[in-house]
Write an enzyme that holds these catalytic residues in place. Structure first.
Site, PDB file in Angstrom:
ATOM      1  NE  ARG A 179      -7.202  30.709 -27.617  1.00  0.00           N
ATOM      2  CZ  ARG A 179      -5.916  30.892 -27.329  1.00  0.00           C
ATOM      3  NH1 ARG A 179      -5.567  31.520 -26.202  1.00  0.00           N
ATOM      4  NH2 ARG A 179      -4.981  30.446 -28.149  1.00  0.00           N
ATOM      5  CB  CYS A 236      -2.078  27.835 -21.769  1.00  0.00           C
ATOM      6  SG  CYS A 236      -0.352  28.397 -21.832  1.00  0.00           S
TER       7      CYS A 236
END
Length: 278
Positions: A179, A236
């Site tokens: 990611r 995050c």
């Protein structure tokens, strides 16, 4: 207890402590009802349940991320209903390697609660040890919580832009490598990371079987950030798993800041720059 992590042995031996509040935060991102269903089936004796979406997040908007923080007033109301006042000892657990428990830990620290801890292992480990579980759901005695907000724990998107551009802070991305690099993005509409960020995967703060690593291990593995002598900003996808890194860094003697909106907030602003693997 001098650590932000507490042992199952300590909790088992203190379940009858009238000042103790145990909180079950199990939650599954792919099935929002599953955590509560697991709680009603069985949980640590005496534990109450707080839900990531309903109790630990605010109302979704155009910006702010997928799990925006609730307003202070709403969170204080939640604490009151949960029987958490300023004097309670709070121990939090989940079964997601500390991700959801760390979110509540951070929120309690943010409003000034000192005696709050995350269980060293998940519910599954607790049950395997043969420690007390029950299906009985208790109704807590309501409490009143007086906050003392730690403003320095939280930064906004504009703070991130300013601190990173001035190169006086390290920006830590807590997501997976795929990611971070933008190779695969299963949740958010844009792949990649905030320019200038470094990768520190949140799952590395626990062992392969999901237990928190020992304090001395956290100190050793995170020493670079302490030696760097700069402010740390952690993010995050939506401000949840970043709290795992924040807790571990705190255990290592470092005081990081949370960008609560995180990547999902950053990419909601179309003019924000994005970095990804070429």
């Amino acid at each position: 207890m001098h650590s932000n992590i507490t042992s199952s042995e300590w909790l088992c031996n203190n379940l009858e402590n009238e000042e103790l509040v145990v909180v079950d935060c199990r939650f599954h991102l792919g099935n929002a009802d599953k955590g509560f269903e697991e709680y009603t089936k069985e949980h640590i004796s005496g534990a109450i349940y707080l839900d990531l979406n309903k109790d630990l997040s605010g109302v979704l908007g155009e910006h702010g991320g997928r799990h925006p923080l609730p307003s202070t007033d709403d969170f204080l109301e939640t604490l009151g209903r949960a029987g958490i006042g300023n004097d309670q000892i709070v121990v939090i657990y989940d079964d997601q390697r500390g991700a959801m428990a760390s979110r509540l830990w951070w929120m309690l620290k943010y409003v000034g609660h000192e005696n709050v801890h995350v269980l060293e292992e998940g519910f599954s480990h607790w049950k395997k040890r043969g420690y007390p579980v029950t299906a009985t759901v208790l109704s807590p005695v309501p409490k009143s919580y007086t906050p003392e907000i730690n403003e320095e724990m939280l930064v906004t998107m504009e703070d991130v832009k300013s601190m990173v551009s001035q190169k006086n802070a390290i920006l830590i991305d807590s997501r997976s490598e795929e990611r971070f690099l933008g190779i695969h993005e299963p949740i958010d509409p844009v792949a990649g990371h905030i320019p200038g960020a470094v990768l520190e995967e949140w799952m590395e703060r626990t062992t392969a079987d999901g237990r928190w690593k020992k304090k001395e291990t956290q100190v050793k593995e995170l020493k670079y950030y302490k030696e760097a002598g700069q402010d740390l900003i952690v993010y995050c996808g939506s401000g949840v798993t970043a709290c795992v890194n924040i807790l571990a860094l705190t255990e290592a003697g470092i005081q990081p800041k949370l960008y609560a909106g995180s990547w999902s907030d950053w990419v909601s602003h179309e003019d924000n720059p994005v970095s990804r693997k070429a």
